[in-house]
Design a protein around this motif. Structure first.
Motif, PDB file in Angstrom:
ATOM      1  N   SER A   1       0.867  -0.916  -0.144  1.00 16.73           N
ATOM      2  CA  SER A   1       0.012  -0.068   0.073  1.00 16.73           C
ATOM      3  C   SER A   1       0.811   1.264  -0.068  1.00 16.73           C
ATOM      4  O   SER A   1       0.311   2.379  -0.352  1.00 16.73           O
ATOM      5  CB  SER A   1      -0.953  -0.062   1.215  1.00 16.73           C
ATOM      6  OG  SER A   1      -1.811  -1.106   1.199  1.00 16.73           O
TER       7      SER A   1
ATOM      8  N   GLU B   1      -0.140   6.646   3.621  1.00 15.00           N
ATOM      9  CA  GLU B   1      -0.655   5.424   3.393  1.00 15.00           C
ATOM     10  C   GLU B   1      -1.773   5.254   4.380  1.00 15.00           C
ATOM     11  O   GLU B   1      -2.898   4.742   3.712  1.00 15.00           O
ATOM     12  CB  GLU B   1       0.722   4.533   3.515  1.00 15.00           C
ATOM     13  CG  GLU B   1       0.380   3.083   3.526  1.00 15.00           C
ATOM     14  CD  GLU B   1       1.143   2.029   4.194  1.00 15.00           C
ATOM     15  OE1 GLU B   1       1.199   0.951   3.740  1.00 15.00           O
ATOM     16  OE2 GLU B   1       2.286   2.664   4.669  1.00 15.00           O
TER      17      GLU B   1
ATOM     18  N   ASN C   1      -5.514   4.373   3.292  1.00 15.03           N
ATOM     19  CA  ASN C   1      -5.997   3.109   3.543  1.00 15.03           C
ATOM     20  C   ASN C   1      -6.311   2.962   5.115  1.00 15.03           C
ATOM     21  O   ASN C   1      -6.596   1.729   5.265  1.00 15.03           O
ATOM     22  CB  ASN C   1      -4.759   2.491   3.261  1.00 15.03           C
ATOM     23  CG  ASN C   1      -4.349   2.359   1.625  1.00 15.03           C
ATOM     24  OD1 ASN C   1      -4.718   1.642   0.984  1.00 15.03           O
ATOM     25  ND2 ASN C   1      -3.257   3.169   1.618  1.00 15.03           N
TER      26      ASN C   1
ATOM     27  N   ARG D   1      -9.273   0.121   4.780  1.00 17.44           N
ATOM     28  CA  ARG D   1      -8.693  -1.279   4.437  1.00 17.44           C
ATOM     29  C   ARG D   1      -7.944  -1.979   5.655  1.00 17.44           C
ATOM     30  O   ARG D   1      -8.002  -2.858   5.799  1.00 17.44           O
ATOM     31  CB  ARG D   1      -7.913  -1.234   3.242  1.00 17.44           C
ATOM     32  CG  ARG D   1      -8.367  -0.717   1.983  1.00 17.44           C
ATOM     33  CD  ARG D   1      -7.208  -0.498   0.902  1.00 17.44           C
ATOM     34  NE  ARG D   1      -6.651  -1.506   0.593  1.00 17.44           N
ATOM     35  CZ  ARG D   1      -5.264  -1.848   0.720  1.00 17.44           C
ATOM     36  NH1 ARG D   1      -4.444  -0.948   1.290  1.00 17.44           N
ATOM     37  NH2 ARG D   1      -4.745  -3.167   0.350  1.00 17.44           N
TER      38      ARG D   1
ATOM     39  N   ASN E   1      -6.228   6.871  -5.060  1.00 21.43           N
ATOM     40  CA  ASN E   1      -5.327   5.742  -4.623  1.00 21.43           C
ATOM     41  C   ASN E   1      -5.118   5.008  -5.852  1.00 21.43           C
ATOM     42  O   ASN E   1      -5.291   5.467  -6.995  1.00 21.43           O
ATOM     43  CB  ASN E   1      -6.115   4.983  -3.449  1.00 21.43           C
ATOM     44  CG  ASN E   1      -5.027   4.378  -2.386  1.00 21.43           C
ATOM     45  OD1 ASN E   1      -3.994   4.170  -2.813  1.00 21.43           O
ATOM     46  ND2 ASN E   1      -5.507   4.168  -1.123  1.00 21.43           N
TER      47      ASN E   1
ATOM     48  N   SER F   1      -5.063  -1.025  -4.126  1.00 18.18           N
ATOM     49  CA  SER F   1      -5.698  -0.721  -2.799  1.00 18.18           C
ATOM     50  C   SER F   1      -7.341  -0.815  -2.504  1.00 18.18           C
ATOM     51  O   SER F   1      -7.871  -0.938  -1.676  1.00 18.18           O
ATOM     52  CB  SER F   1      -5.274   0.614  -2.481  1.00 18.18           C
ATOM     53  OG  SER F   1      -5.884   1.742  -3.338  1.00 18.18           O
TER      54      SER F   1
END
Length: 1007
Positions: free
Chosen positions: A239, A258, A262, A265, A819, A823
């Motif tokens: 990522s 990052e 993310n 996620r 992104n 991802s």
């Protein structure tokens, strides 16, 4: 915490064929001490995490494959149970009232291991025993002595897991008789010891598991049946992007970006580690998955409650093969196949041929492991090793470091092999000690492998082994080289690079051509870079990245890069400021030895500051180029170059604006960055002008092997590995602050653009849909050779004009927060729109490069997704036509899931990459191969016909590798081979894919 138990009843004969009723994977018998699936369970809830970790390491990395008897709630690495770095909970043995009932049902499915008489004690020198193992020598079968070491691992697994249900004595005999059976493409089951994931492939895997839990509940069964039954390690490494480079705070800044992108996620993965048994998530910022696997997670030999057996692993990243360099059998599989393995499904595989690759001699001074692997890749690609194991042997082996071997094993996907295997020898044992494994552990590994005839000792007479075919390489013949500009197996000797580059410029557009007219070869684009005059020409380097698991795990090339930077600084050379340079180590160990050696400061001076721990540029996370550089390239149609120490360089993968991408060793990356161009002859032309106006040549900055060996010896120490991997158990503040719900079912957010409930099990019933043919299908796309999974499902940036970008903007996502596709693999709506969205896609239905196709009924040219939706809305089926090596590249399950969601029913190609073909089958898509000598061109197929594929209505009438007839509305008819390679794959097709197959069996299981 309640125990999670998965059970299964015998399969109904109406559902499965032949031996497929092995599935009830979760219906394994409760094992005795002779079982490979007993778990390591903490015996005391009062043990601290650190004491548990210490105990686990002393238990020879006994990670537990879990039994039905009890499933610990948490696990960390080598046997200690773990949920998240700062959320460790006490563990205690648990029991369940359904265990007795489970034992009764299981007893009807499997018998006691018929090979239990082979159990043999492995004594310790000081008294007592390490444990017991299934002894191959005790079989007293001379055929075993001729087996390749890699096949012996398959044999041991079959013997240990033999229960006459999932694995039979017939399977064992097939493997023992490998010399005779492997040419016949016989099928065997294999049960890997563990599963390895990275976050790009791990997120969709966890999404699928969460979705299966919902489906299980919908079908009236217990969602807790969906749990990994083998250890699953997921390392978050894909990522991080190089948003910031050439600054000392790049690591922290890139990590902040990052997490900002993310967070959802990462929280989902952290929930998965909590909600599912046997799942470890190694947080971001820890390292690259394959280097962490090599340096820490790899056991080599398991010792599970006194039962010894070889480590083995399948992973959802194709470069899982890197662990083969450690003597651990491992390879990449599709995400959906890995999910089935997690849930206890034995892998069905064709018993492979094994290519024996003999190494002799020694590498010459100045030649690196990267040069060697690029040479080996070209040789094996030419030999043809798809679907085969490659096993290395010969006296040259003893002169290759473990890191060099891992470099060669890592690139197995690039040369097409399932594995590139290096049996364990004294070099392996020294590496295990170097990386912090205990003396007791190393002694256990050595004694077990010697006792089971799986250890190579060069001081003893060499055993003659049989191989399917043979290759040989004198290491002294390897020369410095790079590979490119568009494929990893297009090796170019360094001395020929300038000539090759000039030829590529003028060659017709293709893998070795850009089609630039002669009069434009020397075009120069001048521009201003932050007020400083700058210029670019064809071949100018704009990205130079030391990156990728292939090389960053190898101290000799990493420290070699530092020495090149040091010599360059001392001679007065400097990398041009508009080149985006970066250094992304594979683990914290690299940072430690670069700092200890004093070489990091020289890399910093040349712009190779540390940007993060992850794959970065190698997977397309190179970040944006400076606007002035990007404009100079685009406005002047410059063929800009990237040079990276990676393993893949397909066009469009590294960066949309670098059409030429070369793979090189880390020292060469620094050298090319200093030169600023790939249009240079390093033997004759100076790299640059140094102090006092003196020309500096390549030979002036290139270190000798002796120089590198000295700094490796003084700088790479065992304590670095120990301290690094003790530290990653603590996570990092941003990860530890993520809050997650305490629930076994995931609460899907319909507004999320990262995590979305996929439609795979919508309206699913317990009755398999049966096989399907194709009727009057339109051709969605028509391709030539070497269409990669990057073309089918790109991992990099989301183009601002793409259907995926349109989807995100409609949901309020700002373009700066798009992104990458990689991802967003947890969202099927984004990924369906990203299928065939690579800007370098070459579709022969249109006369341009890009993600477009033709809607044949109207003749309109639209994005592939938009055309596919038109066909689906009209109730029309589609197929894809392709050339050779369709689906090469990364083991990307979305390259099969995406076409499935676009309504593609079949792919007709000259040949398929191994993992991708398996993924297509796993999604219920028909893979067909043209007959040898035939393809779309020889058959006169334009792609504008309508295609009908006749298949039987009953699965019992289909056989592996069966011929099928394809007809078109233009009157043409031709025969293809249906690439369902095993009986198991036919069962998957009958059920509409591997996950519906698994789910129906788990629903049917009794409690």
């Amino acid at each position: 915490m309640p125990i999670h138990i998965s059970t299964s009843a015998p399969c109904s004969p109406s559902l499965l064929r032949s031996r497929l009723c092995r599935f009830p994977a979760t219906s394994k018998p409760l094992r005795s001490a002779a079982s490979s699936t007993e778990s390591f369970v903490s015996r005391s809830s009062s043990l601290s995490f650190s004491s548990q970790l210490q105990k686990a390491r002393s238990l020879s990395f006994s990670s537990g494959l879990r039994s039905f008897r009890c499933c610990p709630s948490q696990r960390w690495s080598h046997g200690v149970d773990w949920r998240s770095p700062l959320s460790l909970r006490a563990q205690a043995p648990v029991t369940s009232p359904i265990v007795d009932q489970l034992q009764k049902s299981v007893s009807t499915m499997a018998t006691e291991n018929p090979f239990k008489g082979l159990l043999t004690s492995l004594p310790k020198a000081e008294g007592g025993e390490f444990g017991k193992f299934y002894s191959l020598p005790a079989l007293n079968d001379p055929r075993i002595d001729r087996l390749p070491y890699s096949i012996r691992i398959l044999l041991e697994s079959a013997i240990r897991n033999c229960d006459e249900f999932q694995v039979t004595k017939e399977d064992v005999e097939k493997i023992i008789d490998w010399e005779n059976t492997s040419p016949k493409n016989v099928e065997i089951p294999f049960k890997p010891a563990r599963v390895l994931l990275q976050d790009f492939t791990g997120v969709p895997a966890v999404v699928d598991l969460a979705c299966m839990r919902d489906a299980m509940k919908h079908l009236g069964s217990d969602p807790k049946k969906i749990n990994p039954l083998v250890p699953v390690d997921l390392v978050v490494d894909h990522s991080v992007q190089v948003d910031v480079a050439r600054t000392e705070n790049a690591v922290q800044t890139n990590m902040e970006h990052e997490f900002r992108r993310n967070r959802e996620r990462f929280a989902f993965l952290k929930w998965g580690a909590s909600a599912f048994q046997n799942m470890l998530v190694v947080p971001p910022g820890s390292g690259i998955v394959h280097q962490v696997n090599l340096e820490y997670l790899g056991r080599v030999v398991f010792n599970t409650e006194g039962l010894l057996y070889p480590d083995s692993v399948v992973g959802t990243d194709s470069h899982t093969t890197m662990i083969d360099g450690l003597g651990v059998a491992g390879w990449g599989v599709g995400g959906i196949e890995a999910e089935a393995t997690m849930l206890g499904q034995p892998m069905s595989m064709v018993l492979p041929g094994v290519v024996g690759f003999k190494l002799s001699g020694e590498l010459r001074d100045g030649v690196t492991a990267t040069d060697l692997v690029l040479t080996v890749t070209q040789m094996l690609r030419k030999h043809g090793v798809v679907g085969k194991f490659v096993e290395f042997y010969g006296d040259g082996m003893s002169r290759l470091s473990l890191a060099d071997r891992a470099t060669i094993a890592n690139m197995s996907p690039e040369y097409g092999a399932t594995m590139g295997f290096f049996p364990v020898d004294h070099v392996t044992l020294e590496y295990l000690k170097l990386t912090g494994r205990s003396d007791d552990t190393v002694a256990m590994i050595e004694q077990y492998l010697r006792a089971n005839n799986m250890f190579v000792d060069y001081n003893e007479p060499a055993q003659e082994r049989s191989y399917s075919s043979y290759l040989q390489l004198d290491l002294a013949e390897v020369e410095p080289c790079v590979s490119g500009p568009k494929r990893p197996h297009d090796r170019v000797p360094l001395k020929d690079m300038k000539v090759d580059w000039r030829a590529c410029l003028g060659n017709p557009v293709g893998f070795k051509g850009f089609g630039i007219p002669d009069e434009e070869h020397y075009k120069v684009a001048k521009f201003s870079f932050h007020g400083q005059p700058a210029e670019l020409a064809h071949g100018s380097i704009v990205i130079a990245a030391i990156t990728s698991c292939t090389n960053t795990s190898n101290p000799s090339v990493m420290l070699g890069a530092g020495l090149v930077a040091k010599k360059a600084c001392e001679l007065g050379l400097q990398v041009k400021p508009w080149i985006k340079t970066s250094l992304a180590p594979g683990s914290g160990v690299v940072t430690k030895y670069l700092q200890r050696s004093g070489l990091q400061k020289y890399l910093d001076e040349q712009g190779f500051q540390h940007v993060g721990y992850g794959c970065t540029t190698c997977i397309g996370n190179s970040g944006e180029l400076d606007d002035s550089v990007a404009s100079a390239i685009s406005n002047n149609d410059i063929i800009a170059a990237a040079v990276l120490s990676g393993n893949r360089n397909f066009e469009g993968r590294i960066h949309p604006l670098t059409r030429a991408n070369y793979l090189a060793s880390p020292p060469l990356v620094v050298a090319y960055a200093l030169a600023g161009t790939v249009d240079i002859d390093f033997e004759k032309e100076p790299i640059g002008t140094g102090k006092g106006g003196k020309d500096v040549f390549f030979r002036d900055i290139w270190p000798s092997n002796e120089e590198i060996a000295e700094v490796v010896q003084s700088s790479v120490l065992p304590d670095m590995f120990r301290s690094t991997y003790e530290a990653i158990t603590n996570g990092n503040p941003m990860w530890n602050q993520l809050s997650i719900p305490a629930s076994i079912l995931y609460s899907w957010d319909p507004k999320s653009t990262y995590i979305h409930e996929p439609p795979y099990f919508k309206d699913m019933t317990m009755e398999p849909p049966g096989p399907h043919g194709v009727k009057n299908a339109y051709c969605l796309l028509k391709f030539g050779d070497s269409v990669t999974t990057d073309h089918i499902s790109p991992a990099g940036s989301i183009h601002k004009e793409s259907p995926a970008a349109r989807f995100l903007r409609e949901r309020g996502v700002d373009p700066k927060d798009f992104n990458s596709y990689g991802s967003r693999r947890g969202n099927d709506e984004v990924m369906a729109r990203g299928t065939f969205a690579n800007i370098r896609l070459v579709n022969r239905l249109v006369n341009e490069v890009g993600p477009m196709t033709v809607h044949i009924p109207t003749g309109e040219k639209l994005h592939v997704f938009d055309v596919a939706m038109r066909y689906m809305e009209a109730g029309e089926e589609t197929v894809v036509i392709a050339g050779a090596e369709y689906g090469s590249g990364s083991s990307r399950d979305w390259a099969a899931k995406g076409p499935k969601l676009l309504g593609v029913k079949a792919v007709i190609a000259k040949s398929f990459e191994r993992i991708h073909r398996s993924n297509l089958v796993g999604m219920g898509i028909i893979p067909l191969c043209f007959k040898p000598g035939e393809d779309a061109d020889t058959l006169g197929l334009t792609g504008r016909e309508r295609y009908t594929i006749d298949l039987p209505n009953k699965i019992s009438e289909l056989k592996p590798g069966q011929d099928v007839t394809v007809t078109t509305d233009s009157g043409k008819s031709f025969t293809c081979t249906a690439r369902f390679d095993t009986e198991v794959e036919l069962a998957y097709f009958d059920h509409g894919g591997i996950l519906p197959y698994v789910l129906r069996n788990l629903v049917d299981s009794k409690q």
